[in-house]
Design a protein around this motif. Structure first.
Motif, mmCIF file in Angstrom:
data_model
loop_
_atom_site.group_PDB
_atom_site.id
_atom_site.type_symbol
_atom_site.label_atom_id
_atom_site.label_comp_id
_atom_site.label_asym_id
_atom_site.label_seq_id
_atom_site.Cartn_x
_atom_site.Cartn_y
_atom_site.Cartn_z
ATOM 1 N N SER A 36 0.815 -1.216 0.000
ATOM 2 C CA SER A 36 0.000 0.000 0.000
ATOM 3 C C SER A 36 0.854 1.275 0.000
ATOM 4 C CB SER A 36 -0.955 -0.004 1.193
ATOM 5 O OG SER A 36 -1.779 1.134 1.190
ATOM 6 N N PRO A 37 1.832 1.428 0.916
ATOM 7 C CA PRO A 37 2.666 2.642 0.858
ATOM 8 C C PRO A 37 3.544 2.699 -0.393
ATOM 9 C CG PRO A 37 3.428 1.151 2.582
ATOM 10 C CD PRO A 37 2.118 0.626 2.117
ATOM 11 N N VAL A 38 3.988 1.515 -0.882
ATOM 12 C CA VAL A 38 4.787 1.505 -2.116
ATOM 13 C C VAL A 38 3.929 1.998 -3.287
ATOM 14 C CG1 VAL A 38 5.960 0.032 -3.798
ATOM 15 C CG2 VAL A 38 6.378 -0.282 -1.358
ATOM 16 N N GLY A 39 2.661 1.554 -3.338
ATOM 17 C CA GLY A 39 1.740 2.009 -4.374
ATOM 18 C C GLY A 39 1.536 3.518 -4.318
ATOM 19 N N HIS A 40 1.402 4.041 -3.097
ATOM 20 C CA HIS A 40 1.250 5.495 -2.923
ATOM 21 C C HIS A 40 2.493 6.232 -3.412
ATOM 22 C CE1 HIS A 40 0.307 9.366 -1.161
ATOM 23 N NE2 HIS A 40 1.446 9.326 -0.477
ATOM 24 N N LEU A 41 3.667 5.682 -3.122
ATOM 25 C CA LEU A 41 4.925 6.304 -3.556
ATOM 26 C C LEU A 41 5.020 6.327 -5.086
ATOM 27 C CD1 LEU A 41 7.705 7.478 -2.834
ATOM 28 C CD2 LEU A 41 8.574 5.131 -2.751
ATOM 29 N N ILE A 42 4.637 5.208 -5.721
ATOM 30 C CA ILE A 42 4.673 5.140 -7.190
ATOM 31 C C ILE A 42 3.714 6.169 -7.792
ATOM 32 C CG2 ILE A 42 4.167 3.687 -9.197
ATOM 33 C CD1 ILE A 42 5.064 1.278 -7.517
ATOM 34 N N CYS A 43 2.515 6.280 -7.215
ATOM 35 C CA CYS A 43 1.537 7.267 -7.706
ATOM 36 C C CYS A 43 2.076 8.684 -7.594
ATOM 37 C CB CYS A 43 0.226 7.145 -6.922
ATOM 38 S SG CYS A 43 -0.714 5.646 -7.284
ATOM 39 N N THR A 44 2.744 8.981 -6.486
ATOM 40 C CA THR A 44 3.329 10.309 -6.282
ATOM 41 C C THR A 44 4.397 10.604 -7.326
ATOM 42 O OG1 THR A 44 2.921 10.115 -3.892
ATOM 43 C CG2 THR A 44 4.477 11.821 -4.617
#
Length: 423
Positions: free
Chosen positions: A350-358
């Motif tokens: 979940s946090p990795v996905g958020h980082l990629i989106c950013t």
């Protein structure tokens, strides 16, 4: 056995195989991150197009086609069940128009939800600049009224172009790509040629950039009077009326209401662009389904690890069974292992996905003229619901993947295992 005992057994099994556990959790994390990113990018792409559609077009358009037939002006009498009228000057290429549009405008003005009303005339023409020719779609408008309809003022590359169009009777505002195609600049004069070959000299008073390549490549704005002259229409006749309303969510409902009031076919922005909206929605769903297979692969990894654990722990399982531990308890131990690996994976993903989106949202590139929309970035729309759905989906896949090995663990007879007949 209590739940804590089951949890302790599951934890010990996973701790003994740290590398396998971490690799399996990493597979689930990759699946989670990719799915979160895909949902965010798909939503962003759709929302970007929808925002532009709302931004560059009227919320509601009153067309010239009548849903309530007009009584012919040459009707001279009728018998019950029959009508007689004289046919005169019948032409097949006659343009469908709204006659006496001011009456239609007065009919809908009392509707409080309507913020702006702009009548217009459309015309298909050929634009010529010296030896350069290109087809174009001219829209005749009243500049002061049109500026509030399609956010035209915001999209102008020359801020005062609308004001200049208002006092330049033969002025024209070109789409940016259309101006590039004709190689024209501010104050240049070009020719508009109608279907009969008549030429109308117009002066370029500005350019606009809507973000839709097709619109910027082929559309232009002229004064309403000029468009009426090119289409041989009277001053009280138009081909459509554009409306902007306060609440975009009520567009469909209001369009149906206006259609009943005026008798003219009326469409909301979503009805007029149904094909585009459906395309982007279908595209998002298909992409999501394809990416979800990453989770299936991660689930197979969980199943593989659990099967290995079962085969290596078959004697321990037999001893537990011989001590009276129920089959259900052993099944729950291995399902808890799947739950723990799945939870670890999605909490990492979940946090990795958020980082990629950013990171994706920060990327800038040269706008392309090849696609439907011209943009220098990918719009990304994240939401807490998407993260929660992906977390729940990942955990469910991991638990389901552990059911098979868990059942296999309880299928062996303890006596056979202890005698060395199994394992």
């Amino acid at each position: 056995m209590t739940f804590l005992d089951l949890l302790r057994f599951a934890w010990v099994h996973l701790r003994e195989r740290k590398r396998q556990t971490l690799l399996t959790a990493l597979g689930v994390a990759v699946g989670s991150a990719m799915m979160i990113t895909t949902i965010a990018v798909a939503r962003g792409s759709s929302q970007s197009v929808f925002i532009k559609l709302i931004d560059i077009a009227p919320h509601i358009t009153i067309g010239a086609d009548r849903v309530v037939p007009e009584v012919p002006d040459n009707l001279f009498g009728f018998i019950p069940g029959q009508i007689a009228f004289v046919r005169k000057n019948v032409t097949t290429d006659k343009k469908v128009v709204i006659k006496n549009y001011n009456q239609v405008v007065q009919t809908i003005k009392p509707i409080t939800e309507i913020e702006d009303i702009s009548p217009y005339v459309t015309s298909k023409l050929l634009a010529r600049n010296k030896n350069r020719y290109t087809p174009c779609f001219a829209k005749g408008v009243v500049p002061q009224l049109e500026s509030g309809i399609a956010n035209l003022k915001k999209n102008l590359l020359e801020p005062e172009a609308l004001s200049e169009l208002a006092w330049t009777s033969n002025g024209i505002i070109l789409g940016e790509l259309l101006a590039e195609k004709l190689k024209v600049k501010y104050r240049d004069t070009i020719m508009l040629v109608d279907k009969d070959g008549n030429e109308y000299p117009v002066m370029v008073v500005g350019r606009f950039k809507s973000g839709f390549n097709n619109k910027d490549k082929s559309e232009a704005y002229v004064n309403l009077a000029l468009a009426q002259r090119m289409e041989a229409l009277s001053s009280n006749t138009v081909t459509g009326i554009g409306l902007r309303i306060a609440d975009i969510d009520k567009a469909d409902e209001l369009a149906a209401r206006i259609q009943k009031m005026t008798g003219y076919e009326t469409e909301s922005w979503s009805q007029a662009n149904r094909n585009v909206i459906d395309f982007y929605n279908r595209n998002g769903i298909i992409t999501l389904v394809l990416v979800s297979f990453v989770f299936v692969v991660a689930g197979l990894g969980v199943s593989s690890v659990m099967t290995t654990v079962v085969l290596q722990k078959v004697k321990d399982i037999a001893i537990l069974r011989s001590m009276g531990v129920q089959r259900g308890s052993i099944t729950r131990i291995f399902m808890l292992e799947g739950l723990m690996m799945g939870t670890l994976g999605v909490l990492l993903g979940s946090p990795v996905g958020h980082l990629i989106c950013t990171l994706i949202a920060r990327i800038r590139f040269e706008p392309s003229q090849a696609g439907v929309v011209s943009s220098d970035r990918l719009m990304v729309v994240e939401s807490p619901e998407a993260h929660l759905i992906v977390i729940a989906f990942g955990i469910v896949i991991a638990v389901i993947s552990s059911v098979g090995p868990a059942r296999r663990a309880t299928s062996y007879m303890p006596v056979q295992v202890l005698r060395g007949e199994v394992g």
